[in-house]
Design an enzyme around this catalytic site. Sequence first.
Site, PDB file in Angstrom:
ATOM      1  N   ASP A  57       2.415   7.604   4.364  1.00  0.00           N
ATOM      2  CA  ASP A  57       2.623   6.489   5.277  1.00  0.00           C
ATOM      3  C   ASP A  57       3.845   6.774   6.148  1.00  0.00           C
ATOM      4  OD1 ASP A  57       2.146   3.980   6.246  1.00  0.00           O
ATOM      5  OD2 ASP A  57       2.563   2.928   4.364  1.00  0.00           O
TER       6      ASP A  57
ATOM      7  N   ASP B  94      -1.948  -2.942   9.555  1.00  0.00           N
ATOM      8  CA  ASP B  94      -2.510  -3.355   8.261  1.00  0.00           C
ATOM      9  C   ASP B  94      -3.555  -4.471   8.360  1.00  0.00           C
ATOM     10  OD1 ASP B  94      -0.562  -1.654   7.432  1.00  0.00           O
ATOM     11  OD2 ASP B  94       0.265  -3.013   5.924  1.00  0.00           O
TER      12      ASP B  94
HETATM   13  C1  GAL Z   1       1.940  -0.083   4.866  1.00  0.00           C
HETATM   14  C2  GAL Z   1       0.514   0.351   4.582  1.00  0.00           C
HETATM   15  C3  GAL Z   1      -0.015  -0.518   3.471  1.00  0.00           C
HETATM   16  C4  GAL Z   1       0.854  -0.310   2.253  1.00  0.00           C
HETATM   17  C5  GAL Z   1       2.305  -0.625   2.591  1.00  0.00           C
HETATM   18  C6  GAL Z   1       3.233  -0.283   1.437  1.00  0.00           C
HETATM   19  O1  GAL Z   1       2.446   0.678   5.911  1.00  0.00           O
HETATM   20  O2  GAL Z   1      -0.272   0.222   5.732  1.00  0.00           O
HETATM   21  O3  GAL Z   1      -1.368  -0.200   3.211  1.00  0.00           O
HETATM   22  O4  GAL Z   1       0.720   1.016   1.809  1.00  0.00           O
HETATM   23  O5  GAL Z   1       2.725   0.109   3.712  1.00  0.00           O
HETATM   24  O6  GAL Z   1       4.554  -0.595   1.728  1.00  0.00           O
END
Ligand code: GAL
Length: 414
Positions: A170, A232
């Site tokens: 990420d 998200d």
């Molecule tokens: C976001 C991601 C989510 C989750 C989250 C965790 O960026 O899109 O699916 O992984 O971080 O902090």
Amino acid sequence: MIGRAKGAGVAAVLAATLAVSTASDLPAVADTGPAIAGVAALPPLGWNSWNTFGCNIDETVIEHAADAMVASGMRDAGYDYVVVDDCWYSPQRAPDGQLQADPTRFPSGMAALADYVHARGLKFGIYAGASDRTCAQLGGAYPGSTGSEGYEAIDAATFASWGVDYLKYDWCSTDSSTTRQQAAFTAMRNALRATGRPIVYSINPNSGVAGTPPGATYDWSHIATMARTTNDVSPAWTTLWGEAGPLGVLDILDTHAPTAGGDEAGWWADPDMLEVGVPGLTPAEERTQFATWAMMSAPLIAGNDLDDMSAATRAVLTNPRVLAVDQDTAARPPRSLPNDPQIRVKALADGSIAVSFTNTADSARQMTITATQIGLPSYVVEDLWTGTRRDGAGALSIDVAPHDTAIVRIAPHS
Ligand code: GAL
């Protein structure tokens, strides 16, 4: 370029007449060939801790999820990845630079947890940050700064030694420098390749970045196994707080569908995880997310509490006919009918077509695909939710409840 077969089935003629672009029409950011060899010939199916548990995870939560994957029939339906999302790690790396499990919540360690998952015939996934922090660290919800930038080789080797089969990687930085992003994601790809272990490489280039999501701007197909195209998902029908915040299912569908699918082996555009069974969507809206994600050949990563799953949720997630549309080997993108863009057609490998009818209105609607659009004088139509088949001829009209999706397969008479 390693392409997928593009054979013309009976009704593929229709699909061919409807314009569509795919990820590979976007500017490429890397060389040719699959990012990671030997993984994800079909869209990955699994479960991830984030949508229900967020940072409130420990090894018991993950073990219960693995057990429930088996007991619920999810594993037998084809779901195999159990992915531990953000917040599993200690806020400090070990003295030798390795990431380590949080000692209080994961006292047995990640290798033992991977063993637990593997012993149930499942595969094990883990989360890491591609920049200097994970997203929970970037947002201040979790201490430390344990992103993998600069640690790619050691982290990939650690994950492989633990038995990791899937890495969710990420971005989690407000720096949207394309050069830095591509370098970071490529460095981890190379590090994963160097381990020799077939690890699904799932990236999210969008997190933290303002403006147009980089995931939808470039063709990441040679860097990652799957790349997120939007911000998200949330358990909501439409977006609540603007484009930078969590998105509604309908908004992701409308944004992602035009570039869904793909024509590269081992590559899948990712519209984010499922909210089916997560409180927030109505049963009709859950059916819409599941059916349309299947039409888009999306990775289907459940996010609900598997320990507390209703029969209705389980019936949606394990529906074999809708799953077969997702897992269709031709992986052709869905195409919207020009006269009604919420009717989508996907030409399947066997020459039949799947058609989804999504009613975005707040009242019931009759939705119609014309005889010309079907391209067959008469046919067999199968309701993929129920498995009921009947003969049809001419146009096909279906009554669809508000926010629901009807999904059928239309095939020539055998
Ligand atoms: C976001 C991601 C989510 C989750 C989250 C965790 O960026 O899109 O699916 O992984 O971080 O902090």
